[in-house]
Design a protein around this motif. Structure first.
Motif, PDB file in Angstrom:
ATOM      1  N   THR A  78       0.837  -1.209   0.000  1.00  0.00           N
ATOM      2  CA  THR A  78       0.000   0.000   0.000  1.00  0.00           C
ATOM      3  C   THR A  78       0.866   1.251   0.000  1.00  0.00           C
ATOM      4  OG1 THR A  78      -1.743  -1.171   1.213  1.00  0.00           O
ATOM      5  CG2 THR A  78      -1.824   1.233   1.226  1.00  0.00           C
ATOM      6  N   ARG A  79       1.938   1.257   0.796  1.00  0.00           N
ATOM      7  CA  ARG A  79       2.843   2.416   0.818  1.00  0.00           C
ATOM      8  C   ARG A  79       3.463   2.622  -0.559  1.00  0.00           C
ATOM      9  NH1 ARG A  79       4.778  -0.156   5.495  1.00  0.00           N
ATOM     10  NH2 ARG A  79       6.861  -0.423   4.567  1.00  0.00           N
ATOM     11  N   GLU A  80       3.837   1.537  -1.200  1.00  0.00           N
ATOM     12  CA  GLU A  80       4.433   1.637  -2.536  1.00  0.00           C
ATOM     13  C   GLU A  80       3.414   2.173  -3.538  1.00  0.00           C
ATOM     14  OE1 GLU A  80       7.485   1.244  -5.426  1.00  0.00           O
ATOM     15  OE2 GLU A  80       7.493   1.278  -3.228  1.00  0.00           O
ATOM     16  N   ALA A  81       2.159   1.711  -3.430  1.00  0.00           N
ATOM     17  CA  ALA A  81       1.120   2.185  -4.340  1.00  0.00           C
ATOM     18  C   ALA A  81       0.863   3.681  -4.164  1.00  0.00           C
ATOM     19  CB  ALA A  81      -0.170   1.397  -4.101  1.00  0.00           C
ATOM     20  N   ILE A  82       0.917   4.160  -2.926  1.00  0.00           N
ATOM     21  CA  ILE A  82       0.707   5.584  -2.658  1.00  0.00           C
ATOM     22  C   ILE A  82       1.822   6.412  -3.283  1.00  0.00           C
ATOM     23  CG2 ILE A  82       0.671   7.335  -0.827  1.00  0.00           C
ATOM     24  CD1 ILE A  82      -0.662   5.202   0.968  1.00  0.00           C
ATOM     25  N   LYS A  83       3.055   5.980  -3.131  1.00  0.00           N
ATOM     26  CA  LYS A  83       4.201   6.768  -3.586  1.00  0.00           C
ATOM     27  C   LYS A  83       4.405   6.708  -5.092  1.00  0.00           C
ATOM     28  CE  LYS A  83       6.682   6.120   0.786  1.00  0.00           C
ATOM     29  NZ  LYS A  83       7.875   5.513   1.449  1.00  0.00           N
ATOM     30  N   THR A  84       3.958   5.628  -5.731  1.00  0.00           N
ATOM     31  CA  THR A  84       4.220   5.450  -7.163  1.00  0.00           C
ATOM     32  C   THR A  84       3.011   5.757  -8.041  1.00  0.00           C
ATOM     33  OG1 THR A  84       3.704   3.083  -6.980  1.00  0.00           O
ATOM     34  CG2 THR A  84       6.017   3.741  -6.740  1.00  0.00           C
ATOM     35  N   GLY A  85       1.936   6.287  -7.461  1.00  0.00           N
ATOM     36  CA  GLY A  85       0.805   6.722  -8.273  1.00  0.00           C
ATOM     37  C   GLY A  85      -0.129   5.632  -8.716  1.00  0.00           C
ATOM     38  N   GLY A 140       2.718  11.124   7.334  1.00  0.00           N
ATOM     39  CA  GLY A 140       3.640  10.641   8.350  1.00  0.00           C
ATOM     40  C   GLY A 140       3.866   9.144   8.321  1.00  0.00           C
ATOM     41  N   ILE A 141       2.828   8.368   8.026  1.00  0.00           N
ATOM     42  CA  ILE A 141       2.976   6.911   8.090  1.00  0.00           C
ATOM     43  C   ILE A 141       3.210   6.260   6.739  1.00  0.00           C
ATOM     44  CG2 ILE A 141       1.548   6.770  10.163  1.00  0.00           C
ATOM     45  CD1 ILE A 141      -0.753   5.749   8.448  1.00  0.00           C
ATOM     46  N   ALA A 142       2.896   6.970   5.642  1.00  0.00           N
ATOM     47  CA  ALA A 142       2.999   6.332   4.323  1.00  0.00           C
ATOM     48  C   ALA A 142       3.685   7.194   3.279  1.00  0.00           C
ATOM     49  CB  ALA A 142       1.606   5.937   3.827  1.00  0.00           C
ATOM     50  N   GLY A 143       3.933   8.468   3.555  1.00  0.00           N
ATOM     51  CA  GLY A 143       4.536   9.339   2.560  1.00  0.00           C
ATOM     52  C   GLY A 143       3.495  10.084   1.752  1.00  0.00           C
ATOM     53  N   LYS A 144       3.972  10.997   0.906  1.00  0.00           N
ATOM     54  CA  LYS A 144       3.067  11.826   0.109  1.00  0.00           C
ATOM     55  C   LYS A 144       2.514  11.055  -1.090  1.00  0.00           C
ATOM     56  CE  LYS A 144       5.526  16.141   1.137  1.00  0.00           C
ATOM     57  NZ  LYS A 144       6.234  17.284   0.531  1.00  0.00           N
ATOM     58  N   PRO A 145       1.260  11.290  -1.446  1.00  0.00           N
ATOM     59  CA  PRO A 145       0.737  10.716  -2.688  1.00  0.00           C
ATOM     60  C   PRO A 145       1.525  11.223  -3.896  1.00  0.00           C
ATOM     61  CG  PRO A 145      -1.056  11.499  -1.303  1.00  0.00           C
ATOM     62  CD  PRO A 145       0.217  11.994  -0.682  1.00  0.00           C
ATOM     63  N   HIS A 146       1.584  10.413  -4.924  1.00  0.00           N
ATOM     64  CA  HIS A 146       2.326  10.752  -6.143  1.00  0.00           C
ATOM     65  C   HIS A 146       1.694  11.945  -6.861  1.00  0.00           C
ATOM     66  CE1 HIS A 146       3.963  10.167 -10.241  1.00  0.00           C
ATOM     67  NE2 HIS A 146       4.979   9.592  -9.626  1.00  0.00           N
ATOM     68  N   ALA A 147       2.474  12.588  -7.703  1.00  0.00           N
ATOM     69  CA  ALA A 147       2.010  13.788  -8.402  1.00  0.00           C
ATOM     70  C   ALA A 147       0.812  13.524  -9.313  1.00  0.00           C
ATOM     71  CB  ALA A 147       3.154  14.394  -9.219  1.00  0.00           C
TER      72      ALA A 147
END
Length: 561
Positions: free
Chosen positions: A458-465, A483-490
Motif C-alpha cells: 500500500t505504501r508503494e502504491a501511494i508513492k508510485t501513483g 507521516g505513516i505512508a509518505g506523500k501521494p504521487h504527483a
C-alpha cells in the motif's frame, strides 16, 4: 416440580394424569443455494442477504465472491466460517461430485449451509448435481435465484435486450462445437456465455453459423463487476482484437466471458451506462477506518470506484479516566442541559462508559442531544437516540455553534453543556457556546494517536501513483497519512473536504484538485465524481483517449502546490 416439568424415565410406570414431555427432534440440516448475480453486490436479493445473515457456514465457488461481504447490507454471523472450494491443478473447478462431497460434509455438521454461486444457481452454475446429492443424503435444500449472467451482462455492457430483431441465448461453458453452431440464429442478436479459453472458438463458430463478418460484435470480460472490460469490432476482426488484448492482460481461461453479435450491439455507444460511470475503475485511497468511511466508500462505489481504507489514527482511552467518570456521573445526576457529540468516536466513548456502569441510552433521557453532522447523528440513532440538533448547513463544529440556541435563564433550567471530545480537538465549539452564555464542561473522552504504517504494497502504491485519487476528510488525515505512508504521487488526484484541510495539504506540498462545496463525506464523494466526469468530457473533446490518473505518464518528484 410442576407436572409439565415431569419427564418420564424408561421402565418406570407413570401415574395416571402425568404429562410426558414431547419428543424434541433435532433441527434438520439445510443447504441453501444462493445466486449472487454477475458480480455487482448491489444485485443481491433480499432473500440472499437474509440467508447469509442466518448461515452457520458459507461456501464459495471462488475467492472473488468474498467481495459480497463488503456490501453494507450484508452481514455474516460472528464465528461463521467461510469456505472456498478448492480449484483443480488445471485451474478448473472441482467436478460436481467432489463439490457435492464438500457441501454434504458441512451440512452433516448441522445448521444452515449457504452455498454462494455466481449468477443464478440453476441457470448459470452447475449445482443441480450438488442439490441432487443433498436429496440422496437426506438433507433439505432450497434455491434463492439470482440475476443471471445471460441477461445482466449484456445490460451492463449497454445492450438493450428488447430488440425488434429477436434475441437468442447460447450457453457454452465447457466447449463450443461448430456443428452445433449451424443451429444458431443467423438474424437478430446472439448472446453467447462461455469461458475466456473458448472465446476465439466461439467467435469462429458464430462466423461459421452464417453471421456476416461485418456484423457488429462485442466481448465483455468480468461482466457486472468494477473490472468490467468490453471490446468491440466487426465479427470478422473480433478474434484478432481479442487475441491482442489478452496478450497484454493476463486473463484466467476459466473466467466467464460473453460474446454478443447482432443489431443490438450497434446501440451500445448510446446506451453504455456502466463503464461510463465517472469513477469507473478508479482506485481511491480513503485515509480513515472502515467504520468511519462507510457512507463515503459506499457513495464512491456507486460511481464505479474501488475504495481502499487506510487507518491513519488509532483511538485510545484518555490517560486519566477520572474526568470522564465525573462527567458521566454528572450526566446521570442531571447536571447538564445539553450533551454535544462532535464525532462518532465521542458517541462510542460515552456509550462504552455508560455500559461500564450498567447503563444504556435511557441515561440520556431528559437531556438535549446535539450532533455535529449526519454521520454522528447516524451513530446516535443506531444507539436509539434521536438528536435534537444537527446543523442544517455546514457539518462542522463551527456550523453546530452557528445554529446553537443562546442560553435563556427563563427557558433553560440548567446552563451546563457536556462536550466529550478528542484530546486534539479544537476549541471552536466550546468557545462558540461560551459566547452564547453556556457553561461548557469540555472533557477528553478519547485520545487519537497516529496509526501504524499500512502494509508495504500500500505504501508503494501511494508513492508510485497506483491510486487514482485520495480523499482527505480532515487536516489530521493529511498529516498522519504523510507521516505513516509518505506523500501521494504527483499524478494522484487530491480531494479535500474543506478549506482547512486544503491548507494543510498545501503546507505539505500537495496541490488540491477537488474541494467539496459543503463539508461532508458524501459531498466530497460527489465532488470527486463531478471532477472525474468533467475530466473525461475534456479528454473526449480534445480527441484524447480517456485514461485514469494512474495511467498517465509518471511525473518526476512529488506534487507541489
Amino acid at each position: 416440580m410442576n407436572a409439565s416439568d415431569h419427564v418420564s424415565s424408561p421402565g418406570i410406570p407413570q401415574p395416571a394424569g402425568t404429562l410426558t414431555a414431547p419428543h424434541a427432534p433435532a433441527a434438520r440440516s439445510r443447504v441453501i443455494f444462493v445466486g449472487t448475480g454477475p458480480g455487482d453486490p448491489d444485485l443481491l436479493t433480499l432473500g440472499a442477504v437474509a440467508a447469509i445473515a442466518e448461515a452457520s457456514a458459507v461456501i464459495l465457488d471462488r475467492e472473488h465472491l468474498r467481495a459480497m461481504f463488503d456490501h453494507p447490507a450484508v452481514t455474516v454471523g460472528e464465528g461463521v466460517e467461510i469456505h472456498v472450494l478448492p480449484i483443480q491443478p488445471s485451474g478448473k473447478m472441482l467436478p460436481p461430485s467432489q463439490r457435492a462431497k464438500q457441501v454434504l460434509r458441512l451440512a452433516g455438521e448441522g445448521g444452515r449451509v449457504v452455498r454462494l454461486v455466481s449468477g443464478d444457481p440453476f441457470m448459470d452454475s452447475a449445482v443441480a448435481d450438488e442439490a441432487a446429492a443433498c436429496v440422496r443424503g437426506g438433507i433439505d435444500f432450497e434455491v434463492i435465484p439470482g440475476v443471471s449472467h445471460l441477461t445482466a451482462v449484456p445490460e451492463y455492457a449497454g445492450i438493450s435486450l428488447n430488440n425488434a430483431g429477436g434475441l437468442h441465448f447460447v450457453s457454452a461453458p465447457d466447449r463450443v462445437v461448430k456443428s452445433q453452431a449451424a443451429q444458431w440464429a443467423t438474424q437478430g442478436t446472439l448472446v453467447i456465455s462461455t469461458r475466456a479459453g473458448l472465446l476465439v472458438e466461439a467467435i469462429e463458430a458464430a462466423r461459421a453459423s452464417g453471421r456476416p463478418d461485418e456484423e457488429s460484435g462485442l466481448v465483455t470480460y468480468f461482466g457486472g463487476s468494477i473490472e468490467q472490460d468490453t471490446l468491440a469490432g466487426p465479427l470478422g476482426q473480433l478474434a484478432e482484437i481479442v487475441t491482442a488484448h489478452e496478450a497484454d492482460r493476463e486473463i484466467d481461461p476459466e473466467e466467464p466471458v460473453h460474446l454478443m453479435v447482432g443489431p443490438a450491439v450497434e446501440q451500445r455507444d448510446d446506451l453504455s451506462w456502466y463503464e461510463t460511470k465517472p469513477l469507473f475503475g478508479w482506485r481511491v485511497l480513503v485515509p480513515r477506518t472502515k467504520d468511519q468511511a462507510g457512507p463515503m466508500t459506499n457513495r464512491l462505489r456507486t460511481y464505479g470506484a474501488t475504495s481502499e481504507e487506510v487507518p491513519t489514527i488509532s483511538v485510545e482511552p484518555p490517560r486519566s479516566p477520572q474526568q470522564m467518570d465525573k462527567a458521566i456521573r454528572g450526566l446521570v445526576e442531571g447536571r447538564f442541559e445539553w450533551v454535544a457529540f462532535t464525532s462518532v468516536n465521542a458517541v462510542k466513548a460515552v456509550r462504552e462508559k455508560l455500559e461500564d456502569y450498567g447503563l444504556d441510552a435511557r441515561a440520556l433521557s431528559g437531556l438535549k442531544v446535539a450532533a455535529v453532522g449526519r454521520v454522528t447523528a447516524g451513530a446516535l440513532r443506531d444507539w436509539g437516540i434521536e438528536p435534537d440538533l444537527v446543523p442544517s448547513g455546514e457539518q462542522s463544529a463551527a456550523g453546530l455553534a452557528a445554529e446553537w440556541p443562546p442560553y435563556d435563564d427563563v427557558l433553560d433550567p440548567i446552563n451546563r453543556v457536556f462536550l466529550p471530545r478528542a484530546d486534539i480537538a479544537t476549541e471552536t465549539l466550546s468557545a462558540g457556546l461560551s459566547k452564547l452564555g453556556w457553561v461548557v464542561e469540555d472533557v477528553t473522552a478519547y485520545r487519537t494517536v497516529r496509526a501504524a504504517p499500512p502494509p508495504a504494497p500500500t505504501r508503494e502504491a501511494i508513492k508510485t501513483g497506483q491510486f487514482d485519487a485520495v480523499v482527505f476528510t480532515s487536516s489530521s488525515t493529511v498529516r498522519n497519512l504523510v507521516g505513516i505512508a509518505g506523500k501521494p504521487h504527483a499524478t494522484t488526484v487530491i480531494a479535500v473536504i474543506g478549506p482547512a484541510t486544503a491548507r494543510t495539504c498545501e503546507e505539505h506540498g500537495l496541490r488540491v484538485d477537488v474541494m467539496a462545496p459543503n463539508p461532508g463525506a458524501l459531498e466530497l464523494a460527489d465532488a470527486l465524481a463531478t471532477f472525474a466526469a468533467e475530466r473525461r468530457d475534456a479528454l473526449i473533446a480534445a480527441g484524447e483517449k480517456v485514461i485514469k490518473p494512474s495511467q498517465t505518464k509518471r511525473a518526476n518528484g512529488r506534487r507541489r502546490s
